[in-house]
Design a protein around this motif. Sequence first.
Motif, mmCIF file in Angstrom:
data_model
loop_
_atom_site.group_PDB
_atom_site.id
_atom_site.type_symbol
_atom_site.label_atom_id
_atom_site.label_comp_id
_atom_site.label_asym_id
_atom_site.label_seq_id
_atom_site.Cartn_x
_atom_site.Cartn_y
_atom_site.Cartn_z
ATOM 1 N N SER A 33 0.843 -1.205 0.000
ATOM 2 C CA SER A 33 0.000 0.000 0.000
ATOM 3 C C SER A 33 0.872 1.247 0.000
ATOM 4 O O SER A 33 0.573 2.228 -0.696
ATOM 5 C CB SER A 33 -0.978 0.005 1.170
ATOM 6 O OG SER A 33 -0.359 0.400 2.349
ATOM 7 N N GLU A 34 1.985 1.221 0.709
ATOM 8 C CA GLU A 34 2.814 2.434 0.777
ATOM 9 C C GLU A 34 3.572 2.672 -0.539
ATOM 10 O O GLU A 34 3.829 3.819 -0.909
ATOM 11 C CB GLU A 34 3.746 2.349 1.974
ATOM 12 C CG GLU A 34 2.954 2.514 3.273
ATOM 13 C CD GLU A 34 3.749 2.264 4.535
ATOM 14 O OE1 GLU A 34 3.203 2.520 5.621
ATOM 15 O OE2 GLU A 34 4.899 1.786 4.456
ATOM 16 N N HIS B 74 -2.106 12.922 -3.442
ATOM 17 C CA HIS B 74 -2.612 12.359 -2.178
ATOM 18 C C HIS B 74 -2.338 10.859 -2.184
ATOM 19 O O HIS B 74 -2.048 10.276 -3.237
ATOM 20 C CB HIS B 74 -4.094 12.644 -1.969
ATOM 21 C CG HIS B 74 -5.004 11.983 -2.974
ATOM 22 N ND1 HIS B 74 -5.788 10.902 -2.676
ATOM 23 C CD2 HIS B 74 -5.226 12.252 -4.284
ATOM 24 C CE1 HIS B 74 -6.454 10.545 -3.756
ATOM 25 N NE2 HIS B 74 -6.155 11.342 -4.733
ATOM 26 N N ALA B 75 -2.428 10.236 -1.013
ATOM 27 C CA ALA B 75 -1.938 8.850 -0.885
ATOM 28 C C ALA B 75 -2.775 7.841 -1.672
ATOM 29 O O ALA B 75 -2.298 6.786 -2.056
ATOM 30 C CB ALA B 75 -1.880 8.445 0.582
ATOM 31 N N TRP B 76 -4.056 8.085 -1.838
ATOM 32 C CA TRP B 76 -4.981 7.269 -2.635
ATOM 33 C C TRP B 76 -5.265 5.904 -2.006
ATOM 34 O O TRP B 76 -6.405 5.541 -1.797
ATOM 35 C CB TRP B 76 -4.464 7.098 -4.071
ATOM 36 C CG TRP B 76 -5.387 6.324 -4.962
ATOM 37 C CD1 TRP B 76 -6.607 6.728 -5.395
ATOM 38 C CD2 TRP B 76 -5.168 5.016 -5.504
ATOM 39 N NE1 TRP B 76 -7.163 5.748 -6.180
ATOM 40 C CE2 TRP B 76 -6.302 4.696 -6.274
ATOM 41 C CE3 TRP B 76 -4.126 4.094 -5.429
ATOM 42 C CZ2 TRP B 76 -6.439 3.488 -6.946
ATOM 43 C CZ3 TRP B 76 -4.250 2.904 -6.112
ATOM 44 C CH2 TRP B 76 -5.396 2.605 -6.863
ATOM 45 N N VAL B 77 -4.235 5.134 -1.690
ATOM 46 C CA VAL B 77 -4.499 3.840 -1.035
ATOM 47 C C VAL B 77 -3.971 3.906 0.393
ATOM 48 O O VAL B 77 -2.857 4.374 0.632
ATOM 49 C CB VAL B 77 -3.893 2.650 -1.823
ATOM 50 C CG1 VAL B 77 -2.417 2.790 -2.029
ATOM 51 C CG2 VAL B 77 -4.178 1.328 -1.121
ATOM 52 N N TYR B 78 -4.817 3.459 1.328
ATOM 53 C CA TYR B 78 -4.508 3.601 2.744
ATOM 54 C C TYR B 78 -4.640 2.253 3.442
ATOM 55 O O TYR B 78 -5.674 1.580 3.310
ATOM 56 C CB TYR B 78 -5.498 4.565 3.407
ATOM 57 C CG TYR B 78 -5.508 5.942 2.775
ATOM 58 C CD1 TYR B 78 -4.661 6.941 3.242
ATOM 59 C CD2 TYR B 78 -6.358 6.225 1.705
ATOM 60 C CE1 TYR B 78 -4.659 8.199 2.653
ATOM 61 C CE2 TYR B 78 -6.360 7.483 1.117
ATOM 62 C CZ TYR B 78 -5.511 8.460 1.591
ATOM 63 O OH TYR B 78 -5.510 9.698 1.005
ATOM 64 N N ARG C 62 3.560 6.467 -5.146
ATOM 65 C CA ARG C 62 3.308 6.810 -6.540
ATOM 66 C C ARG C 62 2.127 7.797 -6.645
ATOM 67 O O ARG C 62 2.190 8.787 -7.374
ATOM 68 C CB ARG C 62 2.988 5.527 -7.320
ATOM 69 C CG ARG C 62 2.595 5.811 -8.746
ATOM 70 C CD ARG C 62 2.257 4.541 -9.504
ATOM 71 N NE ARG C 62 1.815 4.870 -10.848
ATOM 72 C CZ ARG C 62 1.387 3.973 -11.729
ATOM 73 N NH1 ARG C 62 1.360 2.693 -11.408
ATOM 74 N NH2 ARG C 62 0.989 4.347 -12.924
ATOM 75 N N ALA C 63 1.067 7.482 -5.887
ATOM 76 C CA ALA C 63 -0.113 8.352 -5.942
ATOM 77 C C ALA C 63 0.245 9.750 -5.447
ATOM 78 O O ALA C 63 -0.219 10.756 -6.000
ATOM 79 C CB ALA C 63 -1.241 7.751 -5.095
ATOM 80 N N GLY C 64 1.068 9.816 -4.393
ATOM 81 C CA GLY C 64 1.467 11.122 -3.864
ATOM 82 C C GLY C 64 2.185 11.939 -4.939
ATOM 83 O O GLY C 64 1.937 13.139 -5.092
#
Length: 435
Positions: free
Chosen positions: A243-244, A256-260, A249-251
């Motif tokens: 997830s990180e 924003h982090a997108w997947v949490y 990548r999303a950041g």
Amino acid sequence: MVRVNRVHPQSIAAELGIEPGTELMTVNGRELADFLDWEFLSAEDELVIEARLPGGEAVIYEVERPEGETMGLDLEPPTVRRCANRCEFCFIEGLPKGLRKPLYIRDDDYRLSFAYGNFATLSNLKERDFTRILEYRLSPLYVSVHATPWEARKTLLNNPKVPDVVAQLRRLAEGGIQFHAQMVVVPGLNDGDVLEQSLTDLWSFGESCLTVAMVPVGLTQFSHLYTGGSMDRGTARLLLETSERWAARAGRERGHAWVYGSDELYLLAGRDLPPLEYYGDLSQIENGVGAISSLRSRVAEQARLLPWIGRRRVGVVTGTSMAPLMPELLARIEAATGVELVLIPAENSLFGPTTTTAGLLVGADIRAALSHRTDLDLALIPAETINEARVFLDDATLDDVRGDIAFPVHPSYDFIDVLSVPEHLDSRSSAIAGR
Ligand code: SF4
């Protein structure tokens, strides 16, 4: 047809003479099947409403509604759409027998997904439902995706007829519908390559897929459908690495982090939780994503506003997974108020020791934790353990439980809500009298 449950005083509905029990049949010639039809069709300023009064009299109301004014009525609660799956990890399949009937209802209802943020699998969507979602622009939805590869999803949901969720989501996305996704991860079934493919597919929806929550499978001792592997610390760490990596990548690409990873995933992995800012607008907080960081932040900001209370001993009941994080929070409150907070981790007697969440403790657990104690002036229990009627999952009422405990017991979301109210801290006798 939808039926009126309550009419607000001095509302348009009251002026028209609509009463509880009135059946609303059509609005501007279109039939009403449920609350969604009412909500969207009655949003017009000029309405012709066909109705039947409780006595059977048919009436037609012609309404010109002033801008911004609602009709002022509540409908009877909708009949919930039932789910057609038998998921590996279904919490309802993992309930013990003998609880109150509503707890066994397995809802899977896109309408509640839009209205209340309940997660829905979309596996029972009919063509008419798609039409409504697109016409009424039911966005965002909350979708239990779990896996995008079709075969893996059939296995997870124990439903060979489950539709291809990628095709469903594509259709919705092309119609302008956004969604939050949840992935409950079952080791051996949707981790590894399946997880990677799922995140790749969800990423390909661009801004239509707003966030993804990665949640570790949670089981009770009655979860009889489960065939997956065990969710141990190593697996939780691997999931967080995945997830990180995607979040980084999303950041970079989306800001924003997108997947949490859910809070539970961090606790299982023995990893520090990210700060509150990481979670953006906390859009999956009800799914246990960012809830602990939010609590920490509230306590850090508001503890100093609490009144000085002085020498009192206050018990704090919590679940075993949350207990290790509590000392840091409680120390701040002790420093601000002068009270001594006594941490009381409680085991779950109904679902078994694998269920460690504070909000799933039952009345019997609160009794077991507190009824023998004579050293406390007050106790706080997790507010999520009771429903609106103040009933625990094991059917014990808060009043019943309080009756067995010699000091006041208050449901609390963040400690501050109770400790900031002076009456909760009056002398033991007056507090007991007033509870
Ligand atoms: S969708 Fe799955 S988890 Fe949800 S109620 Fe149905 S069987 Fe249970």
